[in-house]
Design a protein around this motif. Structure first.
Motif, PDB file in Angstrom:
ATOM      1  N   TRP A  70      63.381  38.272   3.706  1.00  0.00           N
ATOM      2  CA  TRP A  70      62.507  39.311   3.704  1.00  0.00           C
ATOM      3  C   TRP A  70      61.488  38.749   4.738  1.00  0.00           C
ATOM      4  CZ3 TRP A  70      64.657  43.687   2.517  1.00  0.00           C
ATOM      5  CH2 TRP A  70      65.442  43.593   1.647  1.00  0.00           C
ATOM      6  N   ARG A  71      61.274  39.447   6.057  1.00  0.00           N
ATOM      7  CA  ARG A  71      60.328  39.342   6.787  1.00  0.00           C
ATOM      8  C   ARG A  71      59.692  40.382   7.082  1.00  0.00           C
ATOM      9  NH1 ARG A  71      60.904  34.181   6.491  1.00  0.00           N
ATOM     10  NH2 ARG A  71      62.538  33.211   7.290  1.00  0.00           N
ATOM     11  N   ASP A  72      58.284  40.214   7.850  1.00  0.00           N
ATOM     12  CA  ASP A  72      57.486  41.670   8.022  1.00  0.00           C
ATOM     13  C   ASP A  72      58.218  42.362   8.820  1.00  0.00           C
ATOM     14  OD1 ASP A  72      55.010  42.593   7.731  1.00  0.00           O
ATOM     15  OD2 ASP A  72      54.421  42.038   9.443  1.00  0.00           O
ATOM     16  N   PRO A  73      58.035  43.862   8.759  1.00  0.00           N
ATOM     17  CA  PRO A  73      57.381  44.637   7.588  1.00  0.00           C
ATOM     18  C   PRO A  73      58.462  45.119   6.475  1.00  0.00           C
ATOM     19  CG  PRO A  73      58.680  46.176   9.196  1.00  0.00           C
ATOM     20  CD  PRO A  73      58.991  44.758   9.749  1.00  0.00           C
ATOM     21  N   LYS A  76      57.257  44.157   2.762  1.00  0.00           N
ATOM     22  CA  LYS A  76      55.970  45.383   2.275  1.00  0.00           C
ATOM     23  C   LYS A  76      56.934  46.478   1.756  1.00  0.00           C
ATOM     24  CE  LYS A  76      52.410  43.763   5.366  1.00  0.00           C
ATOM     25  NZ  LYS A  76      53.063  42.550   5.748  1.00  0.00           N
ATOM     26  N   LEU A  77      57.814  47.097   2.469  1.00  0.00           N
ATOM     27  CA  LEU A  77      58.601  48.230   2.024  1.00  0.00           C
ATOM     28  C   LEU A  77      59.656  47.527   0.824  1.00  0.00           C
ATOM     29  CD1 LEU A  77      60.220  49.232   5.586  1.00  0.00           C
ATOM     30  CD2 LEU A  77      58.472  50.497   3.941  1.00  0.00           C
ATOM     31  N   TYR A  78      59.965  46.521   0.640  1.00  0.00           N
ATOM     32  CA  TYR A  78      60.622  46.055  -0.428  1.00  0.00           C
ATOM     33  C   TYR A  78      59.814  46.264  -1.764  1.00  0.00           C
ATOM     34  CZ  TYR A  78      63.549  42.898  -3.332  1.00  0.00           C
ATOM     35  OH  TYR A  78      64.117  42.215  -4.554  1.00  0.00           O
ATOM     36  N   SER A  79      58.378  45.599  -1.322  1.00  0.00           N
ATOM     37  CA  SER A  79      57.647  45.526  -2.548  1.00  0.00           C
ATOM     38  C   SER A  79      57.227  46.961  -2.897  1.00  0.00           C
ATOM     39  CB  SER A  79      56.195  44.828  -2.073  1.00  0.00           C
ATOM     40  OG  SER A  79      56.502  43.366  -1.798  1.00  0.00           O
TER      41      SER A  79
END
Length: 93
Positions: A70-73, A76-79
């Motif tokens: 998981w890389r940016d972005p 954040k979506l996963y979280s």
């Protein structure tokens, strides 16, 4: 055993305030609720549903996709989606 200790250290390092709030407010909820056994069973049911859903999601994602970096972005979506899932389970579960 060493990995469990490392996990506990990281958990306490990053979430010590959250754990403290959870313990304090759980005691407050138990003190002020009329029927403690109903409260505890509701909390246990919701935590069990949330945990089972997260484990199921992880296993199916791992089987279908494999290891995901998981890389940016996307992190954040996963979280956000995990937070939304946990909120829905606790609201309606």
């Amino acid at each position: 055993m060493q990995t469990v200790m490392n996990l506990l250290r990281r958990l306490l390092k990053y979430y010590h305030v959250d754990i403290l709030f959870a313990i304090v407010f759980l005691f407050i909820a138990i003190l002020f609720v009329y029927d403690q056994s109903v409260l505890l069973s509701a909390i246990a049911r919701k935590v069990g549903l949330a945990s089972a859903g997260l484990v199921y999601y992880y296993i199916t994602r791992y089987i279908k996709i494999g290891v995901v970096e998981w890389r940016d972005p996307f992190d954040k979506l996963y979280s956000l989606f995990l937070l939304l899932y946990i909120g829905l389970v606790f609201a309606f579960g």
